[in-house]
Scaffold this active site. Structure first.
Site, mmCIF file in Angstrom:
data_model
loop_
_atom_site.group_PDB
_atom_site.id
_atom_site.type_symbol
_atom_site.label_atom_id
_atom_site.label_comp_id
_atom_site.label_asym_id
_atom_site.label_seq_id
_atom_site.Cartn_x
_atom_site.Cartn_y
_atom_site.Cartn_z
ATOM 1 N N SER A 120 0.641 -0.799 -0.091
ATOM 2 C CA SER A 120 -0.428 -0.209 0.320
ATOM 3 C C SER A 120 0.858 1.343 -0.007
ATOM 4 O O SER A 120 1.989 1.653 -0.931
ATOM 5 C CB SER A 120 -1.161 -0.449 1.562
ATOM 6 O OG SER A 120 -1.763 0.817 1.218
ATOM 7 N N ASP A 148 -2.874 6.547 -3.704
ATOM 8 C CA ASP A 148 -1.304 5.330 -3.389
ATOM 9 C C ASP A 148 -0.722 5.025 -4.108
ATOM 10 O O ASP A 148 -1.530 4.646 -5.465
ATOM 11 C CB ASP A 148 -1.389 4.953 -1.519
ATOM 12 C CG ASP A 148 -3.038 3.863 -1.603
ATOM 13 O OD1 ASP A 148 -3.761 3.594 -2.578
ATOM 14 O OD2 ASP A 148 -3.042 3.042 -0.763
ATOM 15 N N ASP A 182 -1.603 0.994 -4.060
ATOM 16 C CA ASP A 182 -2.025 0.335 -4.390
ATOM 17 C C ASP A 182 -3.408 0.604 -4.450
ATOM 18 O O ASP A 182 -3.852 0.422 -5.780
ATOM 19 C CB ASP A 182 -2.062 -1.170 -3.703
ATOM 20 C CG ASP A 182 -2.891 -0.501 -2.514
ATOM 21 O OD1 ASP A 182 -2.749 0.634 -1.969
ATOM 22 O OD2 ASP A 182 -3.329 -1.597 -1.738
ATOM 23 N N ASP A 223 -5.614 2.227 -3.676
ATOM 24 C CA ASP A 223 -6.837 2.467 -2.745
ATOM 25 C C ASP A 223 -7.571 3.052 -1.705
ATOM 26 O O ASP A 223 -8.433 2.782 -1.459
ATOM 27 C CB ASP A 223 -7.206 1.021 -2.045
ATOM 28 C CG ASP A 223 -6.004 1.019 -0.940
ATOM 29 O OD1 ASP A 223 -5.306 1.078 -0.504
ATOM 30 O OD2 ASP A 223 -6.514 -0.311 0.033
#
Length: 446
Positions: free
Chosen positions: A102, A241, A243, A245
């Site tokens: 992340s 960010d 990833d 999400d």
């Protein structure tokens, strides 16, 4: 029952240190594959990743693990976490995997798992997989070993999906948007989707090299985005960010808009159009009290959960809400997705801007946040929050803030830290309360 490997969002850690080793990744693939082998059909798992250098290593290890227990593997390459969840469903896969840490720096990595319904795994599934990791796993006979293949059009599928969540009668013509992809998983799909909807796109954080993910860019480092929005004369800045999400927005004046303001904007718009389910939204205990007060003036309710988008989603599903999220920018819109999706949330914000016809600075700053202060206290062991002296100080602080603020105290799920947060109308009172509690915790912790 406590988990050994899984944390609040999958398995995560420093690469090449347990549990983020190639050997562990292979064992996770074997265990998850064995757990989700149900029925006589040919089983399938989809695997996506972000742009970290270690993604190649972990991806290869997981392919070995899954194929060894008879699961076919579909490799998506660099893709956002929500894209993996969506494609797990649409490709009728038995399991989805996202290799990502992340918003963490490149030297960390992690493994997130999704069930065939596109939702993150239940506690029961995670505990069952952990038991298999520590036990013996039956390998498939040689003729039943799985195959692996790459899908070339995965990015196009996700772009098409994301665009389908934007109103059909709208375009982004005439709007200049700066998008910061954090040198992460959305570095291709996010700028392309916005361009295809008609926007003039200025892209930053789109040159990943394996080590620069989240490095001075993205939702946790929006300074460059703020500067670029102002310098380019853009109407809006979007920061994702690693990833993709989570979402943070920057208005045309270069001011950051957090997840609380974004949730308020979407919920208000959906309430006006009759789309907001159950008359409210779900947020965590960390969302600002200003959000709660603002929503109340519009007749919109707020349900609070523990920290973590997993808890938000559980409450949304159990109680029938379709908007939820976190102050950090995880925004879940369950009409479209089974997890947080930064690009889809951004498109909803852009739709609200197009409808309102006013600058982002006017539309998106919905309320004045109350002064909020968070401090961390490290401790070596024990349970300081159960100390009677600490309990007494906390009770006194709660009484002092009653009606004028809020207090949230919790032990971190990832490190030996107690987090003390207070907010209220009086910033001096907030600071005094937090300092008093922190000191009591330090004394109890020795």
């Amino acid at each position: 029952m406590a988990r050994k490997y899984f944390g609040t969002d999958g398995i995560r850690g420093l690469t090449n240190k347990n549990p983020m080793t190639a050997a562990m990744a292979m064992k996770v693939g074997m265990a998850a594959g064995a757990h989700f082998r149900r029925g006589d059909h040919r089983h399938r798992v989809v695997i996506g990743k972000d742009t970290r250098l270690s993604g190649y290593m972990l991806e290869s290890a997981m392919v070995a693990g899954f194929t060894s227990v008879g699961m076919d593997v579909v490799l998506l390459g660099p893709m956002p976490t929500p894209a993996v969840a969506m494609l797990t469903q649409s490709m009728r896969a038995d399991l989805g995997v996202m290799i990502s840490a992340s918003h963490n720096p490149y030297f960390d990595n992690g493994i997130k798992l999704f069930g065939p319904d596109g939702y993150k795994l239940s506690d029961a599934d995670e505990l069952a997989i952990e038991a298999l990791i520590d036990g013996d796993i039956d390998l498939s006979p040689a003729p039943e070993i799985g195959r692996a293949r790459r899908v070339d059009d995965a990015q196009g599928r996700y772009i098409h999906f994301a665009k389908s969540t934007f109103p059909e009668n709208m375009r982004l013509d005439g709007m200049k948007i700066v998008v910061d992809c954090a040198n992460g998983a959305a570095y291709r799909v996010a700028p392309t989707a916005l361009w295809e909807l008609g926007a003039e796109v200025v892209s930053i954080g789109v040159t990943p090299n394996g080590k620069n993910i989240n490095d001075g860019v993205g939702s946790t480092a929006p300074t460059l985005l703020c500067e670029t929005v102002v310098a380019s004369g853009a109407q809006l800045g979007i920061a994702l960010d690693g990833d993709a999400d989570r979402l943070i927005v920057v208005d045309e004046k270069g001011h950051v808009v957090d997840g609380d303001q974004l949730m308020a904007t979407i919920a208000s718009g959906w309430a006006r159009s009759g789309r907001l389910k159950n008359g409210g939204l779900v947020a965590t205990v960390m969302s600002n009290l200003g959000l709660e007060r603002h929503l109340a003036t519009q007749g919109i309710g707020l349900v609070r959960t523990s920290v973590g988008d997993r808890h938000v989603l559980e409450a949304m599903r159990a109680q029938g809400y379709n908007v939820g999220g976190e102050q950090s920018g995880h925004i879940i819109l369950s009409d479209y997705a089974t997890t947080g999706d930064g690009l889809v949330a951004a498109l909803q914000i852009l739709a609200e801007l197009a409808r309102a016809g006013v600058p982002a600075s006017e539309l998106l700053h919905r309320f004045e946040p109350l002064p909020q202060l968070l401090k961390n206290v490290r401790f070596a062991g024990g349970k300081p929050l159960e100390d009677e002296a600490v309990k007494a100080v906390i009770a006194g602080a709660e009484a002092e803030l009653k009606g004028r603020g809020r207090l949230v105290i919790r032990t971190s799920g990832t490190e030996p830290v107690i987090r003390v947060m207070a907010e209220g109308d009086d910033p001096a009172q907030v600071e005094a309360v937090v300092d008093r509690i922190c000191e009591a915790v330090r004394v109890a912790a020795g």
